[in-house]
Design a protein around this motif. Structure first.
Motif: not given
Length: 262
Positions: A147, A167-168, A164, A154, A186, A190, A171, A93, A97, A150
């Motif tokens: 993953s 939405s994550t 952030r 992100q 999540s 981050s 999802t 992820g 991102t 997501i």
């Protein structure tokens, strides 16, 4: 100093609650006339403060995942454990991102100056949050497919007004992931994203410009952001598990419409 403190509270409240911290900082600085002479360095400080709150809140999870993933890297039979699955998911992820975030950075900076556009994105966030009411918890676990999805989401959540966390987690819920695991993954995801973004911006500014541009009361504002951010995490976990956080969708719609009308 009161501007610094106020924006610290805003950052702490909105960084983790699914309402978009970047969108709120843009709106409050514009509508309430709280523009700081150079807001970017202070925004970075606030993001670092809330990132530290995340590290503190998830310290046990981080230790477990990192140590377990490192052990599984050496011993293949351990790769069926949760630590390997979550750690590998965070790596996948994070890469996605980073690719999306870096490629859309100029666009995001331009959008951040448009309050009406931020309002539109907040309305989109509101729609996503309301839709989670219909998501079914199938007890699924985070895997390579989830993953990847997501991580892509992100990356898109760098747009100001797109939450952030909202939405994550949404999802993950749409993919049938267990609520508690969706919340945990999540925020584990981050940490490298926020720290990486702050480091890049810091390098762009340079050390001297960064510290010279910080406003009065920046340190107190950062402490406030840390404390309020930690409390927001406690609240959000409770709301996600109890499946009540879609109410934030209504709030996002209201703030979005106000921003558009303004």
């Amino acid at each position: 100093m009161w501007k610094s403190l106020f924006l610290g509270v805003v950052q702490g409240l909105t960084e983790f609650l699914p309402v978009s911290s970047s969108g709120h900082l843009t709106i409050f600085q514009e509508i309430l006339g709280l523009e700081l002479e150079s807001s970017l360095p202070y925004e970075l400080v606030l993001h670092i403060a809330t990132a530290l709150a995340t590290l503190f809140f998830f310290s046990n999870d981080i230790t477990e995942v990192v140590s377990g993933w490192c052990r599984a890297l050496k011993i293949k039979k351990l790769r069926s454990e949760t630590s390997w699955r979550l750690g590998s998911g965070v790596l996948i992820g994070t890469v996605l991102t980073g690719v999306i975030g870096l490629s859309t950075k100029p666009l995001v900076e331009e959008f951040s100056r448009d309050v009406a556009l931020v309002g539109v994105f907040l309305c989109i966030t509101g729609a996503i949050l309301l839709a989670t009411k219909f998501a079914q918890d199938k007890g699924n676990k985070i895997g390579y497919t989830s993953s990847t999805c997501i991580g892509l989401v992100q990356g898109l959540a760098t747009l100001p007004g797109i939450s952030r966390s909202g939405s994550t987690i949404a999802t993950a819920l749409f993919l049938g992931v267990n609520k508690e695991e969706a919340f945990r993954f999540s925020f584990l995801l981050s940490i490298p994203a926020i720290c990486g973004a702050c480091l890049l911006e810091y390098l762009d500014l340079g050390t001297e410009e960064f510290f010279n541009s910080l406003p009065d009361g920046w340190f107190v504002g950062a402490i406030v952001a840390f404390v309020v951010g930690y409390l927001s995490l406690v609240l959000l976990k409770k709301l996600v598990i109890e499946a009540k956080w879609h109410y934030f969708g209504i709030y996002c719609f209201i703030v979005g419409v106000v921003a558009i009308c303004y």
